[in-house]
Design an enzyme around this catalytic site. Structure first.
Site, PDB file in Angstrom:
ATOM      1  N   GLU A  53      -5.522  -4.625  10.735  1.00 60.24           N
ATOM      2  CA  GLU A  53      -4.451  -3.658  10.951  1.00 60.24           C
ATOM      3  C   GLU A  53      -4.714  -2.884  12.235  1.00 60.24           C
ATOM      4  OE1 GLU A  53      -2.443  -2.589   6.981  1.00 60.24           O
ATOM      5  OE2 GLU A  53      -4.154  -1.279   7.183  1.00 60.24           O
ATOM      6  N   SER A  87       3.340  -2.284  10.328  1.00 61.95           N
ATOM      7  CA  SER A  87       4.792  -2.375  10.547  1.00 61.95           C
ATOM      8  C   SER A  87       5.381  -3.730  10.160  1.00 61.95           C
ATOM      9  CB  SER A  87       5.144  -2.021  11.999  1.00 61.95           C
ATOM     10  OG  SER A  87       4.815  -0.667  12.256  1.00 61.95           O
ATOM     11  N   ASN A 102       0.873  -1.182   0.000  1.00 64.26           N
ATOM     12  CA  ASN A 102       0.000   0.000   0.000  1.00 64.26           C
ATOM     13  C   ASN A 102       0.905   1.225   0.000  1.00 64.26           C
ATOM     14  OD1 ASN A 102      -1.770   2.070   0.556  1.00 64.26           O
ATOM     15  ND2 ASN A 102      -2.257   1.386   2.651  1.00 64.26           N
ATOM     16  N   TRP A 103       0.995   1.868  -1.161  1.00 62.41           N
ATOM     17  CA  TRP A 103       1.920   3.005  -1.278  1.00 62.41           C
ATOM     18  C   TRP A 103       1.355   4.276  -0.633  1.00 62.41           C
ATOM     19  CZ3 TRP A 103       4.872   3.125  -6.670  1.00 62.41           C
ATOM     20  CH2 TRP A 103       5.844   2.122  -6.653  1.00 62.41           C
ATOM     21  N   LYS A 104       0.092   4.240  -0.220  1.00 64.47           N
ATOM     22  CA  LYS A 104      -0.540   5.425   0.405  1.00 64.47           C
ATOM     23  C   LYS A 104      -0.300   6.653  -0.492  1.00 64.47           C
ATOM     24  CE  LYS A 104      -0.051   3.187   4.833  1.00 64.47           C
ATOM     25  NZ  LYS A 104       0.064   3.313   6.268  1.00 64.47           N
ATOM     26  N   GLY A 158       2.667   2.100  10.766  1.00 57.26           N
ATOM     27  CA  GLY A 158       3.691   3.127  10.594  1.00 57.26           C
ATOM     28  C   GLY A 158       4.439   3.476  11.866  1.00 57.26           C
ATOM     29  N   GLU A 185      -6.626   5.057   7.913  1.00 61.96           N
ATOM     30  CA  GLU A 185      -6.345   6.462   7.566  1.00 61.96           C
ATOM     31  C   GLU A 185      -7.536   7.092   6.854  1.00 61.96           C
ATOM     32  OE1 GLU A 185      -2.605   5.608   5.665  1.00 61.96           O
ATOM     33  OE2 GLU A 185      -1.780   5.093   7.639  1.00 61.96           O
ATOM     34  N   GLY A 214       2.771  -1.199   4.281  1.00 63.77           N
ATOM     35  CA  GLY A 214       2.866   0.209   3.917  1.00 63.77           C
ATOM     36  C   GLY A 214       4.300   0.611   3.633  1.00 63.77           C
ATOM     37  N   GLY A 215       4.955   1.148   4.633  1.00 65.00           N
ATOM     38  CA  GLY A 215       6.300   1.707   4.471  1.00 65.00           C
ATOM     39  C   GLY A 215       7.282   0.773   3.783  1.00 65.00           C
ATOM     40  N   HIS A 270      -9.447   1.640   5.033  1.00 67.35           N
ATOM     41  CA  HIS A 270      -8.174   1.761   5.752  1.00 67.35           C
ATOM     42  C   HIS A 270      -8.351   2.736   6.912  1.00 67.35           C
ATOM     43  CE1 HIS A 270      -4.022   2.745   6.661  1.00 67.35           C
ATOM     44  NE2 HIS A 270      -3.692   1.622   6.039  1.00 67.35           N
TER      45      HIS A 270
HETATM   46  P1  PGA Z   1       2.868   0.174   7.617  1.00 70.46           P
HETATM   47  O1  PGA Z   1       1.407   0.435   7.029  1.00 70.46           O
HETATM   48  O2  PGA Z   1       3.358  -1.125   7.035  1.00 70.46           O
HETATM   49  O3  PGA Z   1       3.688   1.356   7.155  1.00 70.46           O
HETATM   50  O4  PGA Z   1       2.735   0.095   9.102  1.00 70.46           O
HETATM   51  C1  PGA Z   1       0.514  -0.639   6.851  1.00 70.46           C
HETATM   52  C2  PGA Z   1      -0.793  -0.110   6.305  1.00 70.46           C
HETATM   53  O5  PGA Z   1      -1.258   0.943   6.740  1.00 70.46           O
HETATM   54  O6  PGA Z   1      -1.402  -0.753   5.421  1.00 70.46           O
END
Ligand code: PGA
Length: 256
Positions: free
Chosen positions: A169, A214, A10-12, A175, A95, A235-236, A93
């Protein structure tokens, strides 16, 4: 793992055309691990470009509107995602739930719209730290599963066809570098599976339940080997091939 593991980046709100080389490198790795289903969800602006650039992995969106078209400035619909080459969409998500005040009913409407358009869906659920500390994590997540998973006409068929996934999640693990304890992940995934079987009957066994929060090269193998973990939403660590590939490798055998 009963299902083919699903590893989704997930590149956000990250990603410009300069990152195409990373996507291509991830795609080459996807081709080397045919026993793993690899996918990336770039920002809307890169979906079409990535679709043209890759061959082995899935490409998806990070949100869609619940309506197919109309006066909704700035929004993107599920049929538009299909039109630009997406195979799936991440919905609900944390966010989005926080930044855009998305509740379960809206996430469910989006999931139904996405399935109608022919997309696969990954519905995200997860508790906050306050909810976990208050001992409410399982109840909160079970409520999100009940309220956010697709319920429209055709939802059962889509579930049976493996087009629906859930990503657990925990909000406090996203993150932050803080990963949920494996036993807590196992407990939560079992609780989610129970709700899925209640919602969809035996077809609920076809839903892959991913862990997210994470995930990185150092912890992926342990998380992916845990009971009931069908993959990871990353994500990251999905932003570079160097960080993402060890996670794909941890999910598969690489035996073509
Ligand atoms: P993260 O994000 O791996 O950077 O913790 C995961 C996500 O929000 O899908």
């Amino acid at each position: 793992m009963p299902h083919r593991p699903y590893i989704v980046g997930n590149w956000k709100m990250n990603g410009v055309r300069a990152m195409l080389a990373e996507a291509r490198a991830i795609d080459r790795a996807a081709a080397r691990y045919p026993d793993v289903q690899v996918a990336l969800a770039p920002p809307f602006t890169l979906i079409g470009t990535l679709r043209e650039a890759v061959t082995a992995m899935g490409i998806g969106g990070q949100d869609c509107h619940a309506q197919a078209k109309g006066a909704h400035t700035g929004d993107v619909s599920a049929p538009m995602l299909v039109d630009t080459g997406a195979d799936f969409v991440i919905l609900g998500h944390s966010e989005r739930r926080k930044d855009h005040a998305e509740g379960d009913a809206l996430v469910q409407a989006k999931a139904d719209a996405a399935l109608s358009a022919g997309l696969g869906v990954i519905v995200c659920v997860g508790e906050t730290l306050d909810e976990r500390d208050a001992g409410k994590a399982v109840a909160v997540v079970a409520g999100q599963v009940d309220g956010s998973l697709p319920a429209g006409e055709g939802a059962g068929d889509a579930v049976a066809a493996g087009k629906v996934s859930v990503a657990y999640e925990p909000v406090w693990a996203i993150g932050t570098g803080r990963v949920a304890a494996v036993e807590d992940v196992v407990t939560m995934h079992a609780a989610i599976r129970e709700r899925l079987l209640a919602l969809y009957g035996e077809a609920g066994a076809k839903v892959r339940i991913l862990y997210g929060g994470s995930v990185n090269a150092g912890n992926a193998a342990e998380l992916l080997a845990a009971e009931g973990v069908g993959g990871a939403l990353v994500g990251g660590a999905s932003l570079t091939a160097e960080a993402f590939l060890p996670i794909v490798a941890a999910a598969g055998t690489g035996e073509a």
